[in-house]
Design an enzyme around this catalytic site. Sequence first.
Site, short mmCIF file in Angstrom:
data_model
loop_
_atom_site.label_atom_id
_atom_site.label_comp_id
_atom_site.label_asym_id
_atom_site.label_seq_id
_atom_site.Cartn_x
_atom_site.Cartn_y
_atom_site.Cartn_z
N HIS A 46 0.84 -1.20 0.00
CA HIS A 46 0.00 0.00 0.00
C HIS A 46 0.88 1.25 0.00
CE1 HIS A 46 -3.42 -2.62 0.83
NE2 HIS A 46 -4.22 -1.57 0.71
N HIS A 72 1.40 -3.66 9.40
CA HIS A 72 2.82 -3.51 9.10
C HIS A 72 3.62 -2.95 10.26
CE1 HIS A 72 2.89 -4.42 4.81
NE2 HIS A 72 1.70 -3.85 4.74
#
Length: 282
Positions: free
Chosen positions: A203, A245
Amino acid sequence: MPSPKARSSAARSGSVPCTGGNGRYEFISLSRTPPPHLLQRQGSDPTTARLRASESPNRRRGSGSSTSSTGGQQLPEEDCMKLNPSIIGIALSSLLAIDLWLSKRLGVCACEDSSWGSVRPLMKLVEISGHGIPWLAGAAYCLYKSDSAAGQEVMLNLLMALVLDLVLVGVMKAVVRRRRPAHNRMDMFATFSVDGYSFPSGHATRAAMCARFLLAHLVLAAPLRVLVLLWATFVGFSRVLLGRHHVTDVVFGFFMGYWQYNLVEILWLSPVVLQSTIGQLH
Ligand SMILES: CC(C)=CCC/C(C)=C/COP(=O)(O)O
């Protein structure tokens, strides 16, 4: 007894103190062959026996060919080289520890029960805005709808950039194979198998690359430019908040996406190139 000064200089020069036959301390160098009367006693002295046991196999074999000079002393090269990896190793493990700690602290939307669990649905909307499928579908739709050559060129290159991003991130994830944070819930839609891995954030790479792309080719009005930059930053930040993440995955992802756009500019497909490629195919 040796003075403290003598002891520290002995430590620096790689020699160890041991007592001679007359009870006085004598210094022997670890990198030089000691005199025979000391050599005899080394086997029985626990300190020197320990030091000898920890010597490298090369040195034990008496290999004197691979040496480098440090402060007038000849030290085996491998001993000098070991110093750097250990410093780098310590720095890396410290960075990793800070990264893990910070990522855990910031993962406040990792699940509904988390401290900011109520904003998780909003974060998931931000996640969708940076997902590959809406971007691919949007670029393909705009390419289909575009009636100008310039518009088609831009959309075609955006499609190429998105595919390139998926490939590069996939390869990187497969090579690095870093696991996602333990607090992550793997409930993302439409993922590839490599998306089980964490480094780098796909992303973040897409957000950085698309933001540069939009700023360079599509969006001109100042408020919209600011909005694009805010969106890209927020997409990256939301990855850590959602617990998807680690911080370093996102930071690296931003750098990688920024660099990917340079690659897109280099590989830019112009109408001339496209027409000649299509012409060659026919
Ligand atoms: C199925 C398609 C076309 C893209 C997958 C996009 C995706 C789910 C990427 C993973 O992103 P993170 O590495 O940031 O979690």
